[in-house]
Design a protein around this motif. Sequence first.
Motif, PDB file in Angstrom:
ATOM      1  N   LEU A 280       0.828  -1.206   0.000  1.00  0.00           N
ATOM      2  CA  LEU A 280       0.000   0.000   0.000  1.00  0.00           C
ATOM      3  C   LEU A 280       0.862   1.255   0.000  1.00  0.00           C
ATOM      4  CD1 LEU A 280      -2.788  -1.194   2.420  1.00  0.00           C
ATOM      5  CD2 LEU A 280      -3.049  -0.640  -0.004  1.00  0.00           C
ATOM      6  N   ALA A 284       0.857   4.360  -2.495  1.00  0.00           N
ATOM      7  CA  ALA A 284       0.737   5.744  -2.033  1.00  0.00           C
ATOM      8  C   ALA A 284       1.837   6.598  -2.659  1.00  0.00           C
ATOM      9  CB  ALA A 284       0.820   5.797  -0.515  1.00  0.00           C
ATOM     10  N   LEU A 287       1.069   7.186  -6.345  1.00  0.00           N
ATOM     11  CA  LEU A 287      -0.001   8.169  -6.516  1.00  0.00           C
ATOM     12  C   LEU A 287       0.505   9.561  -6.211  1.00  0.00           C
ATOM     13  CD1 LEU A 287      -3.034   6.288  -5.024  1.00  0.00           C
ATOM     14  CD2 LEU A 287      -2.701   6.983  -7.383  1.00  0.00           C
ATOM     15  N   ARG A 288       1.372   9.632  -5.204  1.00  0.00           N
ATOM     16  CA  ARG A 288       1.884  10.933  -4.824  1.00  0.00           C
ATOM     17  C   ARG A 288       2.768  11.506  -5.936  1.00  0.00           C
ATOM     18  NH1 ARG A 288       3.428  13.634   0.788  1.00  0.00           N
ATOM     19  NH2 ARG A 288       1.205  13.679   1.021  1.00  0.00           N
ATOM     20  N   GLU A 291       0.526  12.756  -8.506  1.00  0.00           N
ATOM     21  CA  GLU A 291      -0.109  13.999  -8.073  1.00  0.00           C
ATOM     22  C   GLU A 291       0.844  15.178  -8.221  1.00  0.00           C
ATOM     23  OE1 GLU A 291      -0.807  14.348  -3.948  1.00  0.00           O
ATOM     24  OE2 GLU A 291      -2.202  16.014  -4.172  1.00  0.00           O
ATOM     25  N   ARG A 297      -0.568  20.932  -7.472  1.00  0.00           N
ATOM     26  CA  ARG A 297      -0.220  21.489  -6.169  1.00  0.00           C
ATOM     27  C   ARG A 297       0.319  22.903  -6.256  1.00  0.00           C
ATOM     28  NH1 ARG A 297      -1.510  19.842  -1.556  1.00  0.00           N
ATOM     29  NH2 ARG A 297       0.532  19.851  -0.588  1.00  0.00           N
ATOM     30  N   GLU A 343       4.666  20.754   2.790  1.00  0.00           N
ATOM     31  CA  GLU A 343       4.545  19.321   2.964  1.00  0.00           C
ATOM     32  C   GLU A 343       5.425  18.566   1.964  1.00  0.00           C
ATOM     33  OE1 GLU A 343       0.410  18.752   3.673  1.00  0.00           O
ATOM     34  OE2 GLU A 343       0.661  16.594   3.406  1.00  0.00           O
ATOM     35  N   GLN A 347       8.902  16.291   2.457  1.00  0.00           N
ATOM     36  CA  GLN A 347       9.021  14.961   1.871  1.00  0.00           C
ATOM     37  C   GLN A 347      10.283  14.845   1.016  1.00  0.00           C
ATOM     38  OE1 GLN A 347       5.613  12.740   0.934  1.00  0.00           O
ATOM     39  NE2 GLN A 347       7.228  11.279   1.380  1.00  0.00           N
TER      40      GLN A 347
ATOM     41  N   LEU B  82      -5.674   5.958   0.258  1.00  0.00           N
ATOM     42  CA  LEU B  82      -4.378   6.507  -0.125  1.00  0.00           C
ATOM     43  C   LEU B  82      -4.378   8.016  -0.306  1.00  0.00           C
ATOM     44  CD1 LEU B  82      -3.634   3.716  -2.705  1.00  0.00           C
ATOM     45  CD2 LEU B  82      -2.633   3.920  -0.437  1.00  0.00           C
ATOM     46  N   GLY B  83      -4.254   8.733   0.784  1.00  0.00           N
ATOM     47  CA  GLY B  83      -4.512  10.169   0.794  1.00  0.00           C
ATOM     48  C   GLY B  83      -3.654  11.002  -0.120  1.00  0.00           C
ATOM     49  N   SER B  84      -4.305  11.670  -1.013  1.00  0.00           N
ATOM     50  CA  SER B  84      -3.578  12.681  -1.750  1.00  0.00           C
ATOM     51  C   SER B  84      -3.705  13.947  -0.915  1.00  0.00           C
ATOM     52  CB  SER B  84      -4.175  12.857  -3.136  1.00  0.00           C
ATOM     53  OG  SER B  84      -4.860  14.067  -3.227  1.00  0.00           O
ATOM     54  N   ILE B  85      -2.684  14.792  -1.020  1.00  0.00           N
ATOM     55  CA  ILE B  85      -2.628  15.947  -0.127  1.00  0.00           C
ATOM     56  C   ILE B  85      -3.804  16.880  -0.384  1.00  0.00           C
ATOM     57  CG2 ILE B  85      -1.071  17.648   0.824  1.00  0.00           C
ATOM     58  CD1 ILE B  85       1.056  16.277  -1.066  1.00  0.00           C
ATOM     59  N   ASP B  86      -4.127  17.049  -1.677  1.00  0.00           N
ATOM     60  CA  ASP B  86      -5.219  17.952  -2.011  1.00  0.00           C
ATOM     61  C   ASP B  86      -6.525  17.499  -1.393  1.00  0.00           C
ATOM     62  OD1 ASP B  86      -3.996  19.910  -3.313  1.00  0.00           O
ATOM     63  OD2 ASP B  86      -4.231  19.057  -5.316  1.00  0.00           O
ATOM     64  N   ARG B  88      -6.972  15.951   1.306  1.00  0.00           N
ATOM     65  CA  ARG B  88      -7.007  16.244   2.733  1.00  0.00           C
ATOM     66  C   ARG B  88      -7.356  17.712   2.958  1.00  0.00           C
ATOM     67  NH1 ARG B  88      -2.552  13.794   4.238  1.00  0.00           N
ATOM     68  NH2 ARG B  88      -1.245  15.590   3.922  1.00  0.00           N
ATOM     69  N   SER B 184       3.065  14.850   7.404  1.00  0.00           N
ATOM     70  CA  SER B 184       1.865  14.146   6.951  1.00  0.00           C
ATOM     71  C   SER B 184       2.202  12.708   6.581  1.00  0.00           C
ATOM     72  CB  SER B 184       1.271  14.861   5.747  1.00  0.00           C
ATOM     73  OG  SER B 184       2.232  14.905   4.719  1.00  0.00           O
ATOM     74  N   PHE B 185       3.477  12.322   6.743  1.00  0.00           N
ATOM     75  CA  PHE B 185       3.835  10.940   6.420  1.00  0.00           C
ATOM     76  C   PHE B 185       4.666  10.370   7.566  1.00  0.00           C
ATOM     77  CE2 PHE B 185       7.229  13.620   5.038  1.00  0.00           C
ATOM     78  CZ  PHE B 185       8.392  12.901   5.245  1.00  0.00           C
TER      79      PHE B 185
END
Lengths: 451, 226
Positions: A280, A284, A287-288, A291, A297, A343, A347, B82-86, B88, B184-185
């Motif tokens: 998972l 994630a 997907l990130r 994104e 963003r 954020e 990361q 699976l959280g995308s930041i947006d 949230r 956030s992680f």
Amino acid sequence: MRLRSIYGTSTFRLSLLYAGVMGVSFALLFGVIFWSTSRFMQHQIDDSVNNELNEIMSAAPGDVAATRSIVTGLARQSSGFSYLFQDAHGRVLAGNIQALPPRVGVFEWDGETKYSDRRRGHLRGQGVRLADNYLFVGWSTYQLQEMEEFIANAFVWGTTAAILVALAGGAIMSGRLVRKIETVSATSREIIQGDLTQRVPVAQAGDEFDRLSLSVNAMLDRIETLMGDLRQVTTDIAHDLRTPLTRLRQRLEIAAHSNADEQALRQNLGNARREVDDILAMFAALLRIAEVESGARKAAFSQVDLAEILDTVVEVYRSAADEKEQHLDHSIDPRVATIGDRELLVQLFANLVENAIRHCPPGARIVVMAQRRGSEIEVSVSDNGPGIPEVMRGKVLQRFVRLENSRTSPGYGLGLSLAAAIANLHEAPLAITGNSPGLRVSVRLIASAGA
Amino acid sequence: MNILIVEDDCDTAQYLLSGLAGAGHSTTVAHDGQEGLEQASGAKTWDLLIVDRKLPRLDGLTMVRRLREAGLMSPVLFLTTLGSIDDRVDGLNAGADDYLVKPFALSELIARVAALGRRPRHAVTATSLRVDDLEMDLLAREVRRGGQPIDLQPREFRLLEYLMQHVDQVVTRAMLLEKVWDLSFDPHTNVVETHVSRLRAKVDKGHATPLIHTIRGTGYSLRAPA
């Protein structure tokens, strides 16, 4: 079909429009020439007729017999003038034309006139009354008509020829354009059919079509690379998923069939859950990356304090470095702020530090540094570990690329890809260089005014 | 607590139901956004709403926004895959109070549910906190226990402040990472453990009754002695 395709082109339609505009401007030009030329010639006639008339009248003022003899003499000279001296009853006293209705002033006589010589045509002239008699001097409008006719002919033929040339030029030009564009269209169609290796031929003429072809080809190169990446990533995901899923399946199989005690079973289940969590986490991360790469963003960018971010990252990873007996040092300029996403930047640097800790042996030294350099802030994470061979440095930023081929060490090779995606979003590409020995990963972020 | 779960996936709903029931909450499940909207704006008052983001008929985000517009005061916890930041950020903007990314551990959910349930509806901005003989002056940024000043690093201060704000509740590692470190992680390091043990050494060492407790497998809790 071919002709129709030429008529249908925008170039040809433009040529038509151009020919039309040209016709109208030709008509205007010829109109002006026509008008001014005939005006000029009329004035010429009027002036000379007036002079002649005045001369006759001043030579024999008020004397009918003298006037008659002068006019007779003049008429015989065939100077080009037409003379008429007639009495009140319309009888010709002297002159070389037939009697006219006695109109006074400048006028054009449209009626048929008989000359003493063979010339025919209309007359333009001036008439005066001398007591009861009438004196008229005129000039043939033949030349004027000739001139007008000539101009009109020149206009018709000239305009027709010019429009034909314009249309032919338009057709030729359209034909060329259609051919050039057709090559692009044909290539596009082949690509749509699935052959992504096709490229638009470039004529080397350096014209705008070559530039278009070059741009299209560059775009196709990019698309081909992206498609290749996509295929690669899909394959990699499938491969990377198969290993942990196989392990998970084995675990569950053993758990289902073993008659081990409850504690062993629980431990087995716990391991299975960790296995699933890893999978998972991989999703994630993927997907990130997607994104971040979408650029969505960017709208939420704001001023961020890089020093605070880097302090947090160092603080968070210090214990992990301590565990491996590594030295995590930092030298952070406190006046570093940039515009970005807090954020994501956390990361980014977390991934770089984590990567360094993971790949360096015990005793290694890892340094996080941030320095203001003019309008930029250079942030680097360097270590004196094993480093990355130069040929691999570009590759490690790609998804799923790891140095070990065995894929036994933890991680899915996504950390640096995510870092690179975040760096690109901040318009600060990751630079991977050697640290002799070791590795140095750096980004140059734009310093914000508030720093 | 009376909890309304709005979740279309039956397995997940069942998982939430049994987990929360085990923690002593009474729960009701709505299976889509429309049903959730009707239940939530019905006669019954809810202490908490747990809402899935992706729902049939009416998505969770719109549902919560409508409920907030209609004056619903109950806290809302969003669940999402699976959280995308947006996602949230959008969720919190729509009026949610907390956010939990699937998959999650039940202990994490229960801790967050407890934290939300106890949260004062309109947060009073306190200038000082007190738990037993531990005092925190938020303006002077000073901490004393039994009158003796305790010297804390800024992060330790924030950590203790959060623990004192959630006195008698269980706070998880993830909650601490989120609220104290703004992360956030999960960095998978023992940064939380290290700081808690340092804080414990400063706060509890030399005192007969420890205030900071470790809740095995879940997190930590600051508790006044009974």
